[in-house]
Design an enzyme around this catalytic site. Structure first.
Site, PDB file in Angstrom:
ATOM      1  N   VAL A 169     -23.709   5.610  -0.511  1.00  0.00           N
ATOM      2  CA  VAL A 169     -24.167   5.466  -1.900  1.00  0.00           C
ATOM      3  C   VAL A 169     -23.155   6.169  -2.808  1.00  0.00           C
ATOM      4  O   VAL A 169     -23.458   7.148  -3.488  1.00  0.00           O
ATOM      5  CB  VAL A 169     -25.600   6.041  -2.065  1.00  0.00           C
ATOM      6  N   LYS A 223       0.851  -1.189   0.000  1.00  0.00           N
ATOM      7  CA  LYS A 223       0.000   0.000   0.000  1.00  0.00           C
ATOM      8  C   LYS A 223       0.884   1.235   0.000  1.00  0.00           C
ATOM      9  O   LYS A 223       2.025   1.191   0.464  1.00  0.00           O
ATOM     10  CB  LYS A 223      -0.877  -0.005   1.262  1.00  0.00           C
TER      11      LYS A 223
HETATM   12  P1  NAD Z   1     -16.916   6.690  -2.376  1.00  0.00           P
HETATM   13  O1  NAD Z   1     -16.102   7.716  -1.685  1.00  0.00           O
HETATM   14  O2  NAD Z   1     -17.261   6.844  -3.824  1.00  0.00           O
HETATM   15  O3  NAD Z   1     -18.311   6.503  -1.600  1.00  0.00           O
HETATM   16  C1  NAD Z   1     -18.430   6.464  -0.207  1.00  0.00           C
HETATM   17  C2  NAD Z   1     -19.798   7.046   0.145  1.00  0.00           C
HETATM   18  O4  NAD Z   1     -19.994   6.852   1.547  1.00  0.00           O
HETATM   19  C3  NAD Z   1     -19.923   8.531  -0.121  1.00  0.00           C
HETATM   20  O5  NAD Z   1     -21.132   8.802  -0.809  1.00  0.00           O
HETATM   21  C4  NAD Z   1     -19.932   9.154   1.286  1.00  0.00           C
HETATM   22  O6  NAD Z   1     -20.693  10.354   1.361  1.00  0.00           O
HETATM   23  C5  NAD Z   1     -20.551   8.033   2.095  1.00  0.00           C
HETATM   24  N1  NAD Z   1     -20.222   8.033   3.524  1.00  0.00           N
HETATM   25  C6  NAD Z   1     -19.047   8.312   4.118  1.00  0.00           C
HETATM   26  N2  NAD Z   1     -19.153   8.141   5.453  1.00  0.00           N
HETATM   27  C7  NAD Z   1     -20.417   7.732   5.692  1.00  0.00           C
HETATM   28  C8  NAD Z   1     -21.134   7.350   6.872  1.00  0.00           C
HETATM   29  N3  NAD Z   1     -20.559   7.388   8.082  1.00  0.00           N
HETATM   30  N4  NAD Z   1     -22.434   6.959   6.738  1.00  0.00           N
HETATM   31  C9  NAD Z   1     -23.033   6.939   5.529  1.00  0.00           C
HETATM   32  N5  NAD Z   1     -22.401   7.282   4.379  1.00  0.00           N
HETATM   33  C10 NAD Z   1     -21.117   7.660   4.466  1.00  0.00           C
HETATM   34  O7  NAD Z   1     -16.161   5.291  -2.112  1.00  0.00           O
HETATM   35  P2  NAD Z   1     -16.304   3.947  -2.943  1.00  0.00           P
HETATM   36  O8  NAD Z   1     -15.261   3.909  -4.003  1.00  0.00           O
HETATM   37  O9  NAD Z   1     -17.736   3.727  -3.284  1.00  0.00           O
HETATM   38  O10 NAD Z   1     -15.853   2.879  -1.838  1.00  0.00           O
HETATM   39  C11 NAD Z   1     -16.708   2.558  -0.762  1.00  0.00           C
HETATM   40  C12 NAD Z   1     -15.952   1.709   0.240  1.00  0.00           C
HETATM   41  O11 NAD Z   1     -15.506   0.511  -0.378  1.00  0.00           O
HETATM   42  C13 NAD Z   1     -14.673   2.371   0.802  1.00  0.00           C
HETATM   43  O12 NAD Z   1     -14.522   1.976   2.142  1.00  0.00           O
HETATM   44  C14 NAD Z   1     -13.561   1.775  -0.049  1.00  0.00           C
HETATM   45  O13 NAD Z   1     -12.321   1.752   0.638  1.00  0.00           O
HETATM   46  C15 NAD Z   1     -14.096   0.372  -0.271  1.00  0.00           C
HETATM   47  N6  NAD Z   1     -13.591  -0.237  -1.506  1.00  0.00           N
HETATM   48  C16 NAD Z   1     -13.803   0.367  -2.702  1.00  0.00           C
HETATM   49  C17 NAD Z   1     -13.335  -0.225  -3.866  1.00  0.00           C
HETATM   50  C18 NAD Z   1     -13.566   0.410  -5.204  1.00  0.00           C
HETATM   51  O14 NAD Z   1     -13.370  -0.265  -6.228  1.00  0.00           O
HETATM   52  N7  NAD Z   1     -13.999   1.669  -5.275  1.00  0.00           N
HETATM   53  C19 NAD Z   1     -12.640  -1.458  -3.802  1.00  0.00           C
HETATM   54  C20 NAD Z   1     -12.459  -2.058  -2.552  1.00  0.00           C
HETATM   55  C21 NAD Z   1     -12.935  -1.440  -1.408  1.00  0.00           C
END
Ligand code: NAD
Length: 380
Positions: A209, A104
């Site tokens: 979302v 990482k």
């Molecule tokens: P993103 O930033 O696009 O979406 C996260 C959403 O969560 C945002 O809309 C934000 O407003 C909301 N949020 C933040 N804190 C919150 C809370 N306490 N309660 C309710 N809503 C809240 O992120 P993403 O790319 O959709 O990823 C989501 C999660 O999945 C992250 O933890 C990320 O590390 C994990 N993840 C993502 C991927 C990927 O391909 N994008 C891959 C593996 C893991």
């Protein structure tokens, strides 16, 4: 072995000698409980910003993991973060059957606001130099705070980068594949909990979302699932309206009665207190490190709640970016991401057979591929 104290505290004397340069710490110098191969911390020559790469394992292949661009309250928090996240990547790649290790990167942003323009470019070029200095043992990708376009800038300084936009020959945004994999994992978890993998008619609460949560919600809605959506960003309510979903405020989202809870926001939302109040049968989402610690996993198991381990459920994005290295495209990545259903099914069967929480069964699966490489119990 569990990690009782932050590594950065033990490493403070070494990090204090960083000044304008670079510190490389190998396994022998890390505190007990840390099995990482290498940690490199350095100041960017152009930006002056602190940045780090942790390589947890290269046993199965080069250590692939995203780079997080984040404003840390203290730089030592970045060191603790990068060590913890690198280890989780080893588990994720091993359990997904990929020939990859875990690593990482982090870049300490100077302010909470995302850096832009020339300042952002300097940070990314500096990080590219750091990646290049590791000679392919670490391959970077996008993560929180970075984008596919940022990978193009990093690629000016190193070829050890994945997740560039499709127009640049990359795999593009990994989120659709992550959402696909989470849905596949959800089918397996529902088959385990309810005796049927079918998602129509299941009541699913999606917390967060965003890139993944939105795609997951759209797909579930198209299959007839009854949806409850929640996000701290009130603008996301428009998606709930569009999909005919219920909307709940974030403080209530964890206690909504539902079949499946899908945490797709930040990690660490489910601590012991929250775990006691949950009213779902299955937890299956995209967020990394959804449970605050392993004790929460045991509590969920005692309550009869099936927890689908996050590092298995959310591997779809990693599978997609790995395609850039392994030479497969989106179609193959989709097939492999669907395969998460089978992996999750095996984990849950093994968990039931051994009478262990699914997180432990998932760790055993990953360690079998690694040949027992000392992955610590601190990774939840
Ligand atoms: P993103 O930033 O696009 O979406 C996260 C959403 O969560 C945002 O809309 C934000 O407003 C909301 N949020 C933040 N804190 C919150 C809370 N306490 N309660 C309710 N809503 C809240 O992120 P993403 O790319 O959709 O990823 C989501 C999660 O999945 C992250 O933890 C990320 O590390 C994990 N993840 C993502 C991927 C990927 O391909 N994008 C891959 C593996 C893991």
């Amino acid at each position: 072995m569990s990690v009782a104290t932050p590594a950065s505290r033990a490493l403070a004397p070494r990090l204090a000698r960083l000044d304008g340069g670079r510190v490389r710490i190998d396994r022998a110098e890390l505190p007990p409980g840390f099995a990482h191969e290498e940690l490199v911390v350095q100041r960017g020559a152009r930006s002056g910003a602190l940045m780090a790469v942790a390589i947890h394992s290269t046993r199965l292949g080069p250590a692939l993991g995203g780079v997080r661009l984040w404003h840390y309250a203290h730089p030592t928090d970045a060191v603790d973060d990068v060590l913890r996240l690198a280890e989780a990547m080893t588990l994720k790649a091993a359990a997904a059957g990929l020939d990859l290790g875990g690593g990482k990167g982090v870049i300490c942003a100077p302010r909470p606001e995302p850096p832009a323009g020339e300042e952002r470019r300097r940070l990314l070029l500096d990080f590219g130099d750091l990646v290049e200095s590791l000679e392919g043992r670490y391959i970077t990708a996008e993560d929180i705070g970075t984008t596919a376009d940022d990978m193009v800038v990093i690629a000016e300084r190193t070829r050890h980068v994945t997740g560039r936009p499709r127009r640049d020959g990359g795999a593009g945004d990994p989120s659709p594949f992550t959402a696909l994999g989470v849905e596949a994992a959800m089918r397996a978890a529902c088959a385990h909990a309810f005796g049927s993998p079918l998602l129509p008619d299941r009541r699913v609460t999606v917390i967060g979302v965003g890139q993944v949560g939105m795609r997951l919600a759209r797909s579930l809605a198209s299959r007839g699932a009854r949806l409850v959506l929640s996000d701290i960003d009130g603008r996301k309510r428009a998606i709930a309206d569009e999909l005919g979903a219920e909307w709940v405020e974030p403080e209530l989202a964890l206690t909504v009665r539902c079949d499946v809870l899908a945490p797709c926001a930040v990690g660490g939302l489910i601590d012991e207190q929250a775990a006691r109040r949950l009213r779902c049968r299955v937890i299956c989402g995209a967020a990394n490190n959804q449970l605050t610690d392993g004790g929460v996993g045991a509590l969920l198991a005692r309550r009869g709640i099936v927890y689908a381990p996050d590092f298995i459920a959310n591997a779809g994005g990693l599978i997609a970016v790995y395609g850039e290295i392994a030479g497969y495209g989106a179609d193959r990545a989709r097939v492999l991401a669907q395969g998460i259903e089978e992996v999750m099914g095996r984990v849950l069967v093994e968990s039931a057979r051994r009478g262990k929480p699914p997180l432990e069964a998932a760790r055993v699966l990953a360690e079998q591929r690694l040949g027992g490489s000392g992955v610590s119990e601190s990774v939840t």
